[in-house]
Scaffold this active site. Structure first.
Site, PDB file in Angstrom:
ATOM      1  N   GLY A 191      -2.111  -2.208 -11.101  1.00 51.05           N
ATOM      2  CA  GLY A 191      -1.759  -2.181  -9.692  1.00 51.05           C
ATOM      3  C   GLY A 191      -0.620  -3.104  -9.310  1.00 51.05           C
ATOM      4  N   GLY A 207     -12.462   7.672  -6.124  1.00 49.16           N
ATOM      5  CA  GLY A 207     -12.484   7.133  -4.774  1.00 49.16           C
ATOM      6  C   GLY A 207     -11.813   8.063  -3.783  1.00 49.16           C
ATOM      7  N   THR A 212      -0.749  -4.751   6.598  1.00 49.42           N
ATOM      8  CA  THR A 212      -1.936  -4.713   5.761  1.00 49.42           C
ATOM      9  C   THR A 212      -3.167  -4.588   6.671  1.00 49.42           C
ATOM     10  OG1 THR A 212      -3.090  -5.793   3.932  1.00 49.42           O
ATOM     11  CG2 THR A 212      -2.162  -7.239   5.634  1.00 49.42           C
ATOM     12  N   LYS A 241      -3.152  -0.675   9.515  1.00 47.70           N
ATOM     13  CA  LYS A 241      -2.389   0.451   8.961  1.00 47.70           C
ATOM     14  C   LYS A 241      -2.573   1.754   9.743  1.00 47.70           C
ATOM     15  CE  LYS A 241      -1.736  -0.942   4.145  1.00 47.70           C
ATOM     16  NZ  LYS A 241      -1.812  -0.472   2.749  1.00 47.70           N
TER      17      LYS A 241
END
Length: 331
Positions: free
Chosen positions: A294, A172, A66, A70
């Site tokens: 999500g 985004g 995370t 990454k």
């Protein structure tokens, strides 16, 4: 029970205390009865290289990644999958005879509910259910949720669904958007539109796919001013921005006047999983859209990683999902 024979898996990040991965992975490991444990490992950016060496030395079998590692881990790996190179980020690492190898399971996680019909329905306490568009069938209220009937020409939700005439609109243009673009390209969407705030960043985003290991030719980029017209065309609308994330759960990336333009039966997908559901999904579903949150992507990308580490064709996805829902207080 952890023993001397127990094999190690984990997640690295900085910070990593907030990670939900241990809850879902350890639930699956317990259900399968395998001698593994999944642990959170806080690793500072300056310690990433030595952490990899340490993991190899103590026999760690694999780990999740995370923020902020990454991208930084890419040059430290012996092998990187084409999908991870295309996205420009690794979220899953596993050990082979060649050394540490990296891939990205976010695309698989994103696609799974679209291919299996993983739609959610949410109860609204205030707004009456309604649909946009003339002649759309009314929403049907069940005991605990609003159920949206599927329309003719339905997309998604079954193996082999045809996306070749469908339009995807992605809100985004950050790292999460890259995984979504790759997923939409794999689906075979006719058009993929990315909406962002900064024209230069958008141009760079588009160019990065031209010479990618997985080129995306049908990608167009737009500033936020074009959002209203794009929403009316969207068969799939995906939010990859942090707008609406806890603790600002009352916000939505799309204003009420714009979400009114969503087509009845379109799929609206929010990568945010807290709150659950987001205001974006509630607004869209009340206008006849079908919702995916999500949490499902988080579960499915984790399941894909666990299959790699355990070398199994299937893992208990339902157990992982329920563990996360309980951890988040969703029942």
């Amino acid at each position: 029970m952890i023993k001397g024979t127990t094999k190690l898996l984990g997640v690295i990040g900085h910070p990593v205390e907030h990670s939900l991965s241990p809850a879902m992975h350890n639930a699956a490991i317990s259900h399968l009865g395998v001698d593994f444990v999944y642990l959170p490992f806080p690793v500072k950016p300056e310690d990433l290289k030595v952490a990899l060496a340490g993991f190899a030395a103590i026999g760690v079998r694999g780990f999740s990644i995370t923020i902020p590692h990454k991208q930084a881990i890419l040059p430290l790996l012996s092998e990187v999958s084409p999908i991870a190179r295309s996205i420009g980020a690794v979220n899953t690492v596993y050990l082979t005879d060649k050394g540490w190898c990296g891939t990205n399971t976010d695309v698989e996680g994103f696609l799974a509910p679209l291919q299996t019909g993983g739609f959610q329905t949410f109860q609204s306490d205030s707004d009456p259910p309604r649909r946009a568009g003339t002649g759309a069938p009314p929403l049907q209220r069940g005991e605990n949720c609003v159920k949206v009937p599927l329309l003719k020409g339905d997309l998604g939700g079954s193996p082999g669904s045809d996306w070749s005439q469908k339009v995807a609109v992605i809100l985004g243009n950050g790292g999460a958007a890259r995984a979504v673009v790759a997923g939409c390209a794999q689906l075979g969407c006719a058009e993929i539109h990315v909406v962002g705030r900064n024209e230069q960043n958008l141009a760079e985003f588009q160019q990065s796919w031209v010479n990618s290991p997985m080129p995306v030719q049908n990608l167009q980029v737009h500033t936020w001013d074009n959002l209203s017209s794009l929403i009316s065309q969207a068969d799939l609308l995906v939010n990859t921005t942090p707008v609406g994330m806890y603790p600002q759960g009352e916000k939505s990336p799309v204003a009420a006047g714009e979400i009114d333009r969503i087509s009845a039966g379109a799929i609206v997908y929010d990568l945010i999983y807290t709150p659950n559901p987001t205001q974006f999904l509630k607004d869209a579903q009340l206008r006849g859209a079908r919702a995916i949150d999500g949490l499902e992507m988080l579960v499915q990308q984790g399941a894909a990683a666990l299959k790699i580490w355990l070398d199994k064709e299937s893992v208990p996805v339902d157990v992982m999902r329920q563990a996360l829902r309980q951890h988040l207080g969703l029942g």
